[in-house]
Scaffold this active site. Structure first.
Site, mmCIF file in Angstrom:
data_model
loop_
_atom_site.group_PDB
_atom_site.id
_atom_site.type_symbol
_atom_site.label_atom_id
_atom_site.label_comp_id
_atom_site.label_asym_id
_atom_site.label_seq_id
_atom_site.Cartn_x
_atom_site.Cartn_y
_atom_site.Cartn_z
ATOM 1 N N LYS A 56 0.063 -12.286 4.481
ATOM 2 C CA LYS A 56 0.419 -10.856 4.517
ATOM 3 C C LYS A 56 -0.517 -10.108 5.452
ATOM 4 O O LYS A 56 -1.716 -10.408 5.492
ATOM 5 C CB LYS A 56 0.342 -10.301 3.086
ATOM 6 C CG LYS A 56 0.876 -8.884 2.927
ATOM 7 C CD LYS A 56 0.842 -8.470 1.452
ATOM 8 C CE LYS A 56 1.386 -7.070 1.241
ATOM 9 N NZ LYS A 56 1.385 -6.669 -0.184
ATOM 10 N N SER A 131 5.592 -4.918 -2.278
ATOM 11 C CA SER A 131 5.338 -4.679 -0.862
ATOM 12 C C SER A 131 5.180 -5.953 -0.030
ATOM 13 O O SER A 131 5.215 -5.873 1.191
ATOM 14 C CB SER A 131 4.065 -3.852 -0.731
ATOM 15 O OG SER A 131 2.950 -4.582 -1.210
ATOM 16 N N SER A 155 3.608 -6.444 -6.444
ATOM 17 C CA SER A 155 4.064 -6.719 -5.073
ATOM 18 C C SER A 155 4.248 -8.177 -4.699
ATOM 19 O O SER A 155 4.709 -8.464 -3.607
ATOM 20 C CB SER A 155 3.107 -6.092 -4.068
ATOM 21 O OG SER A 155 3.396 -4.730 -3.940
HETATM 22 N N1 GLN Z 1 5.409 -1.063 -5.901
HETATM 23 C C1 GLN Z 1 4.075 -0.727 -6.316
HETATM 24 C C2 GLN Z 1 3.543 0.409 -5.490
HETATM 25 O O1 GLN Z 1 4.256 0.877 -4.663
HETATM 26 C C3 GLN Z 1 3.206 -1.925 -6.262
HETATM 27 C C4 GLN Z 1 2.609 -2.181 -4.940
HETATM 28 C C5 GLN Z 1 1.721 -3.365 -4.904
HETATM 29 O O2 GLN Z 1 1.669 -4.155 -5.846
HETATM 30 N N2 GLN Z 1 0.997 -3.465 -3.817
HETATM 31 O O3 GLN Z 1 2.439 0.869 -5.667
#
Ligand code: GLN
Length: 465
Positions: A56, A131, A155
């Site tokens: 990532k 994400s 995410s």
């Molecule tokens: N969807 C969550 C957010 O937008 C989790 C994001 C993540 O785990 N990086 O904060």
């Protein structure tokens, strides 16, 4: 096939599919081919010798780009490897590219990336989740068998679920965060995607463990996770919090997850009822704590130290302001403003301090529940992959897609998503198992046994032949 040939094939596949899927922000051909030649020549019995891995783009890789999916870091190249990457390299793995993501890991759909959205290989009109959507798609499309993502609130597990693969969020402190660009430090983890639970186990065993560069990494022994996969879940107790199977969840998801409970029972697990009374506060608590920490962590992006700097300012504060205005996207700005607000004097006690107290209650819920079971089963996500654009104008609807995942981050415990079925439209559905601290081995064993006994009946439309 030799390591060099295999690496070349992986890079060719990544390039071939990227036009359609946009899962890679960079495909690092020169770097990967050079590494492949070195690893090939070295010989030796390294645990991930020649294994191609996608990383990532918020995990630092020496001399390769690390953009965090943001314009503000579009030209940033780290001058060191994250500890997880360094350990992968030492084990003989080959980083083939950096993957697309929601900007600074803020999102559940990948649509907040400054470099275009990632497409779900099961249906390219749909999101891959987020994400870490790029890392999920790199595995789901068959380009690599494993990839690194990051987790602050789901995410890795949520995109794994939407893309039909395995995704693990480890215990907080299991994998060093050194070199993971900080979003919300008390919640952030590096997580792992795999085509199978065994692929995840192989990577986890290599990258887990204490690191002197991260004082929150734990000095807890690292078992051989892969060797411990024994296809036996007999007598394991799985807790089901029925109260969370009610509103807001798609019928097809509920049915598939119910079926996964029956399947675990058929495999010999014992199913028990558990309660998590504070789980419904998870989203509210998460979006206070995560934004508060983000507002502080993202203060460092000011046009002086890293990446992008806006042109045409005559004075320092104006330069900061313009850089941040032009460099950050809408979702990141929304989080910074929310976080600054909940930390501001007069609101701190009402929001931030209160959220910390409820966080302790969420954690206590799990302590109570784990006195009676080895793992807790819920859906990973309340829906299958949604259409691109469907939720992008409605932040609250987007935040609600994290309902089943954020609590594990608040508590610091591990969780895994494993594919458990397909919807009527042929989209994958994931079932989630959350466990007590340091129980990654138990979770991966449950996932491995399940996926072997009940594999998905189809493959994504777009994947390596
Ligand atoms: N969807 C969550 C957010 O937008 C989790 C994001 C993540 O785990 N990086 O904060």
């Amino acid at each position: 096939m030799s390591i060099v040939e295999n690496t070349r094939k992986t890079l060719d596949n990544a390039e071939k599919l990227n036009g359609e899927l946009n899962s890679f922000l960079s495909i690092e051909r020169d770097h990967a081919m050079q590494r492949a030649a070195e690893v090939e020549k070295d010989g030796g019995d390294r645990p991930l010798r020649g294994v191609a891995i996608a990383v990532k783009d918020n995990i630092c890789t020496k001399n390769l780009q690390t953009t965090c999916g943001s314009r503000i870091l579009h030209n940033y190249r780290a001058h060191y490897d994250a500890t997880a990457v360094e350990r992968l390299n030492r084990a003989g793995a080959i980083v083939v590219g950096k993957t697309n993501m929601d900007e600074f890991a803020m999102g559940s759909s990948n649509e907040s990336s400054a470099f275009g959205t990632v497409k779900n290989p099961w249906d390219t009109t749909r999101v891959p989740g987020g994400s870490s959507g790029g890392s999920a798609v790199a595995v789901a499309s068959g380009v690599v068998r494993a990839s690194l993502g990051s987790e602050t609130g789901g995410s890795v597990r949520q995109p794994a679920s939407l893309c039909g693969i395995v995704g693990l969020k480890p215990t907080y402190g299991r994998i060093s965060r050194f070199g993971l660009v900080a979003f919300a430090s008390s919640l952030d983890n590096i997580g792992i995607f795999g085509a199978t639970a065994a692929d995840v186990a192989g990577v986890l065993g290599v990258i887990a463990g204490r690191d002197k560069n991260d004082s929150t990494s734990a000095d807890v022994p690292v078992p051989d996770y892969r060797a411990a996969l024994d296809d036996d879940v007999k007598g394991r107790k799985i807790g089901v919090p029925r109260a969370l199977f009610g509103e807001g969840i798609d019928d097809e998801v509920r049915d598939a997850v119910e079926k996964s409970i029956d399947n675990f029972r058929a495999l010999g697990a014992e199913i028990v009822d558990v309660e998590l009374p504070y789980a419904n506060y998870g989203i509210a608590v998460y979006y206070i704590i995560a934004t508060a920490e983000a507002s502080s962590n993202l203060a460092r992006f000011d046009g002086v130290r890293y990446g992008f700097r806006a042109e045409g300012s005559h004075e320092l504060r104006e330069m900061y302001r313009k850089t941040r205005e032009e460099g950050f996207g809408a979702e990141v700005k929304r989080r910074i403003m929310l976080g600054t607000y909940v930390l501001s004097s007069g609101y701190y006690d009402a929001y931030y301090a209160k959220a910390q107290k409820v966080r302790a209650l969420v954690k206590r819920d799990y302590e109570t529940a784990f006195a009676n079971c080895d793992a807790i089963l819920t859906p990973t996500s309340p829906s299958t992959a949604f259409k691109i654009g469907e939720k992008s104008d409605d932040p609250l609807a987007m935040y609600l897609s994290d309902i089943y995942t954020v609590s594990a981050n608040l508590a610091g415990i591990p969780g895994v998503s494993v594919p458990c079925g397909l919807s009527g439209e042929g989209l994958p559905i994931g079932t989630q198992l959350v466990g007590n601290f340091w129980s990654e081995g138990v979770l991966l064993n449950l996932a491995n046994t399940y996926e072997k006994a009940f594999p998905l009946a189809a493959r994504p439309k777009i994947s390596v032949a």
